[in-house]
Design an enzyme around this catalytic site. Sequence first.
Site, PDB file in Angstrom:
ATOM      1  N   ASN A 107     -18.879-109.595 -49.414  1.00  0.00           N
ATOM      2  CA  ASN A 107     -19.452-109.362 -48.194  1.00  0.00           C
ATOM      3  C   ASN A 107     -19.151-107.655 -47.631  1.00  0.00           C
ATOM      4  O   ASN A 107     -20.090-107.067 -47.014  1.00  0.00           O
ATOM      5  CB  ASN A 107     -19.322-110.338 -46.892  1.00  0.00           C
ATOM      6  CG  ASN A 107     -17.729-110.415 -46.214  1.00  0.00           C
ATOM      7  OD1 ASN A 107     -17.608-109.605 -45.069  1.00  0.00           O
ATOM      8  ND2 ASN A 107     -17.113-111.118 -47.005  1.00  0.00           N
TER       9      ASN A 107
ATOM     10  N   GLU B 295     -16.783-118.242 -55.249  1.00  0.00           N
ATOM     11  CA  GLU B 295     -17.817-119.090 -54.551  1.00  0.00           C
ATOM     12  C   GLU B 295     -18.711-119.799 -55.284  1.00  0.00           C
ATOM     13  O   GLU B 295     -19.034-121.049 -55.505  1.00  0.00           O
ATOM     14  CB  GLU B 295     -18.177-118.466 -53.594  1.00  0.00           C
ATOM     15  CG  GLU B 295     -19.222-119.283 -52.667  1.00  0.00           C
ATOM     16  CD  GLU B 295     -20.069-118.445 -51.604  1.00  0.00           C
ATOM     17  OE1 GLU B 295     -21.333-118.526 -51.476  1.00  0.00           O
ATOM     18  OE2 GLU B 295     -19.547-117.489 -50.969  1.00  0.00           O
TER      19      GLU B 295
ATOM     20  N   HIS C 230     -13.472-119.740 -50.275  1.00  0.00           N
ATOM     21  CA  HIS C 230     -14.708-119.873 -51.260  1.00  0.00           C
ATOM     22  C   HIS C 230     -14.755-121.282 -52.040  1.00  0.00           C
ATOM     23  O   HIS C 230     -15.694-121.240 -52.842  1.00  0.00           O
ATOM     24  CB  HIS C 230     -14.078-118.667 -52.191  1.00  0.00           C
ATOM     25  CG  HIS C 230     -14.385-117.333 -51.658  1.00  0.00           C
ATOM     26  ND1 HIS C 230     -13.191-116.554 -51.593  1.00  0.00           N
ATOM     27  CD2 HIS C 230     -15.396-116.567 -51.134  1.00  0.00           C
ATOM     28  CE1 HIS C 230     -13.705-115.377 -50.826  1.00  0.00           C
ATOM     29  NE2 HIS C 230     -14.811-115.383 -50.712  1.00  0.00           N
TER      30      HIS C 230
ATOM     31  N   CYS D 283     -14.881-122.952 -46.713  1.00  0.00           N
ATOM     32  CA  CYS D 283     -15.820-122.716 -45.486  1.00  0.00           C
ATOM     33  C   CYS D 283     -16.919-123.832 -45.638  1.00  0.00           C
ATOM     34  O   CYS D 283     -17.608-123.989 -46.612  1.00  0.00           O
ATOM     35  CB  CYS D 283     -16.308-121.297 -45.825  1.00  0.00           C
ATOM     36  SG  CYS D 283     -17.858-120.974 -44.395  1.00  0.00           S
TER      37      CYS D 283
ATOM     38  N   THR E 153     -23.459-117.008 -50.146  1.00  0.00           N
ATOM     39  CA  THR E 153     -23.373-117.065 -48.568  1.00  0.00           C
ATOM     40  C   THR E 153     -23.425-115.523 -48.108  1.00  0.00           C
ATOM     41  O   THR E 153     -23.800-115.206 -46.909  1.00  0.00           O
ATOM     42  CB  THR E 153     -22.199-117.707 -47.963  1.00  0.00           C
ATOM     43  OG1 THR E 153     -20.835-117.103 -48.560  1.00  0.00           O
ATOM     44  CG2 THR E 153     -22.193-119.137 -48.186  1.00  0.00           C
TER      45      THR E 153
ATOM     46  N   SER F  55     -13.515-111.174 -43.928  1.00  0.00           N
ATOM     47  CA  SER F  55     -12.091-111.544 -44.320  1.00  0.00           C
ATOM     48  C   SER F  55     -11.164-110.520 -43.717  1.00  0.00           C
ATOM     49  O   SER F  55      -9.664-110.735 -44.097  1.00  0.00           O
ATOM     50  CB  SER F  55     -11.675-111.517 -45.957  1.00  0.00           C
ATOM     51  OG  SER F  55     -12.741-112.542 -46.335  1.00  0.00           O
TER      52      SER F  55
ATOM     53  N   CYS G 225     -15.182-114.205 -39.769  1.00  0.00           N
ATOM     54  CA  CYS G 225     -16.282-115.161 -39.390  1.00  0.00           C
ATOM     55  C   CYS G 225     -15.581-116.489 -38.976  1.00  0.00           C
ATOM     56  O   CYS G 225     -14.145-116.595 -39.244  1.00  0.00           O
ATOM     57  CB  CYS G 225     -17.026-115.269 -40.628  1.00  0.00           C
ATOM     58  SG  CYS G 225     -15.990-115.960 -42.177  1.00  0.00           S
TER      59      CYS G 225
END
Length: 280
Positions: free
Chosen positions: A218, A122, A70, A92, A160, A260, A12
């Site tokens: 994720n 995070e 994170h 991020c 997120t 990632s 991302c």
Amino acid sequence: MKIELAESYGFCYGVKRAIDIAQKHPNSATFGPIIHNQDEINRLKKDFNVDLVENIDNALNYDTLIIRTHGIEKEKLKTLKKEGKKVINATCPYVTTPQQIVEKMSKEDYTIVIFGDKNHPEIKGVASYSVNPERTHIILSEKELIGLPLGSKVAVVAQTTRKPQMYQNIVSSLVVRVAELRVFNTICNATFENQDATAKLAQKVDVMIIIGGKNSSNTKQLHSICKTYLNDCYHIENEDELQSSWFINKKHCGVTAGASTPDWIIQKVIAKIEKISNSN
């Protein structure tokens, strides 16, 4: 056997940005794993001499520290700056936003509800920005709201990488409980796109490979989505974990990857699947 990649997968924006920052600062160290992918961390060490530190004591041995995607706890960031270290923040932007929201809303006397994993870096970082820790609650489902002392004013943010539907359920539960609710959609757009593309692909294949770090939230979510549609789906970190038995009598293999996961790993996985397919 046909091999098909999801329409949206892999790195991302936030991860690409962090890797680029690390490559531009050789001979430094990242505070915490810069991303949840050990192979990429190893590459940064080998090619750019970027070390990894996971506590303040070790961090103080370096002049330049890169903050992971994170983020880290507010006090740790403050300590590094106080000690005169050069701090390069690769957090991020999608993670920085909930940090800022939690700080602002807690100062305005809102109870904070964070939808996420309390053990994830995070979320530890986001929660640390609250000025009222005793009025900051981290939950993973609407059931965990039962019995919480919420008060009349609540602000809610999400990790997120969480599933949007689960966030909706939590928001729906809060709406009927409090007089004033501030809802912030902090789920990353790339997360939406990758999850939607994975769900679409999982419905048309007979085996699914999900590539990403075992600690990657994720990537775990992508695997969970695949499990909704088929049993034969496997979460791997690299091509070495592939097993020939997974592909026996399979005609269509889907491949996706967490945010990632670098493209060079994805290509190695596809090449090995092709090799296995040709030998079966």
